[in-house]
Design a protein around this motif. Structure first.
Motif, PDB file in Angstrom:
ATOM      1  N   ILE A 139       0.867  -1.141   0.005  1.00  0.00           N
ATOM      2  CA  ILE A 139       0.011  -0.051   0.132  1.00  0.00           C
ATOM      3  C   ILE A 139       0.844   1.345   0.010  1.00  0.00           C
ATOM      4  O   ILE A 139       0.422   2.089  -0.800  1.00  0.00           O
ATOM      5  CB  ILE A 139      -1.051   0.034   1.098  1.00  0.00           C
ATOM      6  N   PHE A 180      -4.331   6.670  -0.505  1.00  0.00           N
ATOM      7  CA  PHE A 180      -5.112   5.659   0.509  1.00  0.00           C
ATOM      8  C   PHE A 180      -4.403   5.518   1.685  1.00  0.00           C
ATOM      9  O   PHE A 180      -4.728   5.178   2.788  1.00  0.00           O
ATOM     10  CB  PHE A 180      -5.230   4.335  -0.322  1.00  0.00           C
ATOM     11  N   SER A 184      -5.928   5.545   5.330  1.00  0.00           N
ATOM     12  CA  SER A 184      -5.824   4.290   6.259  1.00  0.00           C
ATOM     13  C   SER A 184      -5.308   4.547   7.358  1.00  0.00           C
ATOM     14  O   SER A 184      -5.528   4.105   8.481  1.00  0.00           O
ATOM     15  CB  SER A 184      -5.143   3.260   5.595  1.00  0.00           C
ATOM     16  N   TYR A 230      -6.641  -4.228   0.647  1.00  0.00           N
ATOM     17  CA  TYR A 230      -6.442  -3.600  -0.439  1.00  0.00           C
ATOM     18  C   TYR A 230      -4.984  -3.886  -1.124  1.00  0.00           C
ATOM     19  O   TYR A 230      -4.808  -3.984  -2.358  1.00  0.00           O
ATOM     20  CB  TYR A 230      -6.044  -2.117  -0.148  1.00  0.00           C
ATOM     21  N   ARG A 285      -4.447  -4.782  -5.158  1.00  0.00           N
ATOM     22  CA  ARG A 285      -3.435  -4.268  -5.876  1.00  0.00           C
ATOM     23  C   ARG A 285      -2.438  -5.299  -6.576  1.00  0.00           C
ATOM     24  O   ARG A 285      -2.246  -5.121  -7.796  1.00  0.00           O
ATOM     25  CB  ARG A 285      -2.739  -3.354  -4.987  1.00  0.00           C
ATOM     26  N   ILE A 342     -14.892  -4.374  -3.014  1.00  0.00           N
ATOM     27  CA  ILE A 342     -13.764  -4.021  -2.115  1.00  0.00           C
ATOM     28  C   ILE A 342     -14.273  -3.239  -1.045  1.00  0.00           C
ATOM     29  O   ILE A 342     -14.110  -3.417   0.065  1.00  0.00           O
ATOM     30  CB  ILE A 342     -12.730  -3.284  -2.956  1.00  0.00           C
ATOM     31  N   CYS A 353     -14.065  -4.222   2.879  1.00  0.00           N
ATOM     32  CA  CYS A 353     -13.754  -3.294   3.877  1.00  0.00           C
ATOM     33  C   CYS A 353     -15.009  -2.955   5.162  1.00  0.00           C
ATOM     34  O   CYS A 353     -14.597  -2.742   6.427  1.00  0.00           O
ATOM     35  CB  CYS A 353     -13.545  -1.655   3.329  1.00  0.00           C
TER      36      CYS A 353
END
Length: 289
Positions: free
Chosen positions: A27, A34, A38, A53, A57, A151, A155
């Protein structure tokens, strides 16, 4: 092989922490925006969202260039993606993977109640990038569900269930809000990346929809999401508000720049101001208010 880890952590606990750190590194390398949002999550949920994530990715990179640059053709990319999906589902079942990012995701999935019903649509959308260059309205909606809405739902499972002894259903209003926020994020990115998607990747995700139609859809999705953000657990609200507000600001800039001559960005001082606003507990921002 044996040995003592940092802070005297050993065995599975050390492996879990190393996997979590690997996801955080992914990340940090790929998304500064992001990463900012986060960091506003409470420690209960932050690693789980990073784990989600990070896997997304890695899968995205298989179909968006790096695998091709390494010499893989489309069929080889599909096999790598299929293998990643199979390993992810197996790791959720057994609780372990030799792939650190997959292991981190599986740990989150088991604790937070992320199942095959969310994992498979995600990988199905990733495979679409290998086969579909031109989307219509129906295929756009299906792609957005698998690539972005699920996604958001993953979350949401973390927001509601991290640290609980057993996962529970988030409820239909939060599910709808998570889906709408994920859809807004994806449509914003489609508009921002239209030149790159069309020129470098040969893809058109928006089909016959006009720019104004897409922006109107984004506004409606952001508004629907904003209405339920206050119902999220307190340790998640500020981060989700910051992410929401960042994409609302991007939508404003996209509307001001009808021609996609450069990729629209929010300046760092504005990002900081939006994050500060969210941190102070203000409601999600809307330029349409």
């Amino acid at each position: 092989m044996s040995g003592r880890g940092r802070d005297e952590v050993t065995g599975l606990a050390l492996y879990d922490q190393t996997a979590q750190d690997a996801a955080a590194a992914v990340i940090a390398a790929y998304s500064t925006s992001f990463g900012l949002a986060s960091r506003m999550l409470g420690p209960r949920v932050r690693p789980h969202v990073r784990n989600v994530y990070a896997l997304a990715r890695v899968a995205d990179e298989i179909v968006d260039g790096p695998a091709s640059a390494a010499g893989l053709d489309t069929e080889a990319e599909r096999r790598v993606l299929d293998d990643l999906e199979a390993e992810t589902l197996a790791a959720i079942e057994r609780g372990f993977s030799a792939n650190l990012v997959v292991h981190a995701f599986a740990r989150t999935a088991r604790e937070c109640g992320i199942g095959e019903d969310l994992v498979r649509p995600f990988f199905r959308s990733m495979r679409t990038d290998l086969t579909t260059a031109q989307h219509d309205s129906a295929s756009h909606d299906e792609y957005v569900y698998g690539s972005a809405e699920v996604i958001g739902l993953m979350c949401l499972q973390a927001f509601v269930n991290a640290g609980r002894p057993a996962p529970r259903d988030p409820g239909p209003d939060l599910v709808e809000g998570a889906r709408r926020l994920g859809a807004a994020f994806q449509d914003v990115n489609f508009l921002r990346d239209a030149d790159h998607d069309g020129g470098a990747l040969g893809r058109d995700y928006l089909g016959s929809a006009t720019r104004e139609q897409v922006l109107a859809r984004i506004d409606a999705d952001l508004a629907a999401a904003a209405a339920v953000i206050p119902r999220l657990p307190p340790d998640c609200r500020r981060a989700v508000t910051a992410a929401h507000d960042l994409f609302a600001a991007l939508a404003v800039r996209l509307r001001r720049q009808p021609a996609a001559t450069t990729r629209v960005r929010v300046p760092d001082p504005v990002k900081a101001a939006l994050a500060a606003r969210a941190w102070l507990g203000f409601s999600p921002w809307s330029a349409r208010a």
